[in-house]
Design an enzyme around this catalytic site. Structure first.
Site, PDB file in Angstrom:
ATOM      1  N   ASN A 162       0.720  -1.166   0.236  1.00 40.05           N
ATOM      2  CA  ASN A 162       0.070   0.141   0.185  1.00 40.05           C
ATOM      3  C   ASN A 162       0.982   1.252   0.023  1.00 40.05           C
ATOM      4  O   ASN A 162       1.992   1.247  -0.014  1.00 40.05           O
ATOM      5  CB  ASN A 162      -0.932  -0.096   1.074  1.00 40.05           C
ATOM      6  CG  ASN A 162      -0.351   0.220   2.457  1.00 40.05           C
ATOM      7  OD1 ASN A 162       0.558   0.931   2.808  1.00 40.05           O
ATOM      8  ND2 ASN A 162      -0.358  -1.198   3.094  1.00 40.05           N
ATOM      9  N   ASP A 178      -4.985  -5.940   4.832  1.00 43.97           N
ATOM     10  CA  ASP A 178      -6.186  -6.750   5.395  1.00 43.97           C
ATOM     11  C   ASP A 178      -6.005  -8.199   4.642  1.00 43.97           C
ATOM     12  O   ASP A 178      -6.687  -9.269   5.389  1.00 43.97           O
ATOM     13  CB  ASP A 178      -7.498  -6.065   4.964  1.00 43.97           C
ATOM     14  CG  ASP A 178      -7.688  -4.923   5.945  1.00 43.97           C
ATOM     15  OD1 ASP A 178      -7.100  -4.865   6.972  1.00 43.97           O
ATOM     16  OD2 ASP A 178      -8.346  -4.032   5.316  1.00 43.97           O
ATOM     17  N   LYS A 213       9.354 -17.495  -9.018  1.00 47.43           N
ATOM     18  CA  LYS A 213       8.637 -16.446  -9.755  1.00 47.43           C
ATOM     19  C   LYS A 213       7.612 -16.889 -10.581  1.00 47.43           C
ATOM     20  O   LYS A 213       7.797 -17.691 -11.487  1.00 47.43           O
ATOM     21  CB  LYS A 213       9.685 -15.582 -10.558  1.00 47.43           C
ATOM     22  CG  LYS A 213       9.412 -14.297 -10.949  1.00 47.43           C
ATOM     23  CD  LYS A 213      10.381 -13.719 -11.909  1.00 47.43           C
ATOM     24  CE  LYS A 213       9.869 -12.673 -12.747  1.00 47.43           C
ATOM     25  NZ  LYS A 213      10.564 -12.209 -13.966  1.00 47.43           N
ATOM     26  N   PHE A 227      -5.244   4.188  14.596  1.00 49.33           N
ATOM     27  CA  PHE A 227      -5.339   5.123  13.065  1.00 49.33           C
ATOM     28  C   PHE A 227      -6.428   4.712  12.227  1.00 49.33           C
ATOM     29  O   PHE A 227      -6.658   3.488  12.205  1.00 49.33           O
ATOM     30  CB  PHE A 227      -3.917   5.148  12.674  1.00 49.33           C
ATOM     31  CG  PHE A 227      -3.056   6.311  12.965  1.00 49.33           C
ATOM     32  CD1 PHE A 227      -2.447   6.195  14.387  1.00 49.33           C
ATOM     33  CD2 PHE A 227      -2.950   7.642  12.267  1.00 49.33           C
ATOM     34  CE1 PHE A 227      -1.944   7.250  14.747  1.00 49.33           C
ATOM     35  CE2 PHE A 227      -2.376   8.469  12.651  1.00 49.33           C
ATOM     36  CZ  PHE A 227      -1.497   8.478  13.961  1.00 49.33           C
ATOM     37  N   LYS A 238     -14.956   2.235  13.771  1.00 49.42           N
ATOM     38  CA  LYS A 238     -13.562   1.209  13.827  1.00 49.42           C
ATOM     39  C   LYS A 238     -13.304   1.320  15.540  1.00 49.42           C
ATOM     40  O   LYS A 238     -12.660   0.458  15.973  1.00 49.42           O
ATOM     41  CB  LYS A 238     -12.492   1.958  13.139  1.00 49.42           C
ATOM     42  CG  LYS A 238     -12.353   1.325  11.615  1.00 49.42           C
ATOM     43  CD  LYS A 238     -11.439   1.924  10.945  1.00 49.42           C
ATOM     44  CE  LYS A 238     -11.411   1.566   9.457  1.00 49.42           C
ATOM     45  NZ  LYS A 238     -10.803   2.217   8.495  1.00 49.42           N
ATOM     46  N   LYS A 268     -12.831  -2.107  17.736  1.00 48.25           N
ATOM     47  CA  LYS A 268     -11.489  -2.445  17.854  1.00 48.25           C
ATOM     48  C   LYS A 268     -10.923  -1.812  19.421  1.00 48.25           C
ATOM     49  O   LYS A 268      -9.863  -2.242  20.013  1.00 48.25           O
ATOM     50  CB  LYS A 268     -10.379  -1.861  16.998  1.00 48.25           C
ATOM     51  CG  LYS A 268     -10.613  -2.277  15.629  1.00 48.25           C
ATOM     52  CD  LYS A 268      -9.370  -1.994  14.595  1.00 48.25           C
ATOM     53  CE  LYS A 268      -9.845  -2.064  13.208  1.00 48.25           C
ATOM     54  NZ  LYS A 268      -8.805  -2.456  12.276  1.00 48.25           N
TER      55      LYS A 268
END
Ligand code: CTP
Length: 403
Positions: free
Chosen positions: A209, A278, A288, A322, A336, A340
């Protein structure tokens, strides 16, 4: 509050120098011992005698002191300081600091100082916005120098805009906050996660990401500077870990979870700034993957939610999550936080200009389980980190007082 603290007050040339007398007076009332170093141009705006009378400490100027004396005294003065404040800090002195020049007594002392340095820039609006000044401030910020203000408003030159030195009470408040949080954080163990995890597909490819790790690294730096014992569990980034921080490098979400769980019990504060994948590929291909001339469907399996597992496991730890969002920022953040079970959640809209991945600045809102919320304006990630240190310290203290 500042009892026994030795503060070195540097004054550079600028009309705001007259406010340095009020700064010295306020610091003294809080118990600080003050030494003053004035540049030659500062003495054009306020006299050494005024500063000596108000600070009750020694005042060093370039006008009367031989350069030979600098060499002897600058080290002793630098070593004695618990904190250095340059207020006002002119564009010229900020530029010299960024370059590491030592051509007067103040800049010579500044090069030898190990203690935290605060600067309160003061200059004309155009000088403040000049790319050279902005670049210099960026360099100083990255070096861990605390920048207070400047404020916006009417300027001595008759214009209006950014560049007014912050008011003395604000400057002294920031210094008070700094010492307060360092007292409260001495010996506290803080775990920070940062960066974006990588989920390997084959030996040369991964799912990743856009996280740069800048926010998490800034948080680790701010807590370390505030006296905490910091461990940074970091996914790959291109950043240099802040000094005084123990670093544990990881690659994948599973590795991050393993390391975080190993360290969790002994922590007092945990801040999960990492962007954790996730999902990961169901199978890691040892060789590969070759193209076949056809499409490729990857099977992914869900990763553990590290933050959620900590929320369930926690006993005394203060946990901060965060959330990087692209829509319904506050609603998604609140959901969230509840799911959490964190003590605080920092949300940001990663699509907003000046916020999110890769940017040097951020615009965040801080959410609390009781529905309170603090919206911070756009500021550098290091400034956000410092505000978080203060807010987390204060919130934890309130929680502990209630118990
Ligand atoms: N987080 C985590 N483990 C995961 C996913 C996220 O510990 N597997 C943590 C992040 O470090 C962050 C918080 O959870 O502190 C929120 O992360 P975010 O990616 O915004 O939320 P998700 O829970 O993954 O929700 P979604 O991606 O569906 O928005």
């Amino acid at each position: 509050m500042l009892d026994g603290k030795h503060i070195l007050l540097g004054i550079t040339g600028g009309i705001a120098a007259y406010k340095s007398a009020e700064i010295a007076s306020r610091l003294r009332k809080l118990g600080a011992q003050i030494s003053v170093v004035m540049t030659e141009s500062a003495t054009e705006f306020i006299t050494p005698l005024t500063m000596r009378s108000i600070s009750s400490g020694p005042v060093y100027t370039d006008m009367f002191d031989e350069p030979k004396r600098w060499n002897v005294e600058h080290i002793a003065l630098a070593e004695a300081a618990d904190l250095v404040l340059v207020a006002p800090a002119s564009a010229n002195t900020l530029a010299k600091m960024a370059l590491g020049l030592a051509d007067n007594f103040l800049t010579t002392v500044l090069l030898a100082v190990q203690a935290p340095i605060f600067v309160a820039p003061a200059m004309n609006n155009a000088m403040y916005h000049h790319p050279a000044t902005q670049e210099n401030l960026k360099i100083l910020r990255e070096r861990g120098i605390h920048i207070i203000g400047p404020d916006s408003g009417f300027q001595a030159c008759g214009t209006e805009g950014d560049g007014r030195m912050s008011e003395p009470y604000r400057i002294v408040e920031e210094i008070g906050n700094y010492f307060r949080s360092s007292v409260q954080l001495k010996g506290e163990k803080v775990l920070v996660t940062a960066g974006g995890t990588r989920e390997m597909l084959d030996p040369v490819r991964y799912l990743g990401n856009l996280s740069s790790g800048k926010m998490g690294y800034a948080i680790a730096q701010a807590f370390a500077e505030a006296g905490a014992e910091v461990t940074l569990v970091t996914a790959p980034t291109s950043l240099t870990p802040p000094s005084g921080v123990k670093t544990v490098p990881v690659v994948s979400a599973q590795e991050m979870q393993q390391e975080v769980l190993k360290l969790f019990d002994e922590q007092d504060i945990v801040i999960k700034a990492a962007a954790v994948a996730d999902y990961r590929p169901a199978v890691f291909q040892e060789q590969k993957i070759k193209k076949t001339g056809q499409g490729l469907i990857l099977e992914l399996v869900q990763n553990p939610d590290i933050l959620q597992s900590l929320g369930e496991k926690k006993n005394h730890q203060f946990i901060v999550g965060f959330a990087a969002e692209t829509q319904n920022i506050i609603e998604n953040g609140l959901a969230k936080m509840r799911k959490k079970k964190t003590d605080m959640l920092v949300v940001n809209d990663v699509t907003a200009e000046g916020a999110g991945f890769g940017s040097d600045t951020n615009i965040v809102s801080i959410l609390f389980p009781d529905g309170q919320r603090i919206d911070l304006p756009q500021m550098s990630k290091l400034e956000v980190a410092k505000r978080l240190v203060q807010i987390i310290t204060a919130t934890r203290k309130k929680q502990q007082d209630k118990e």
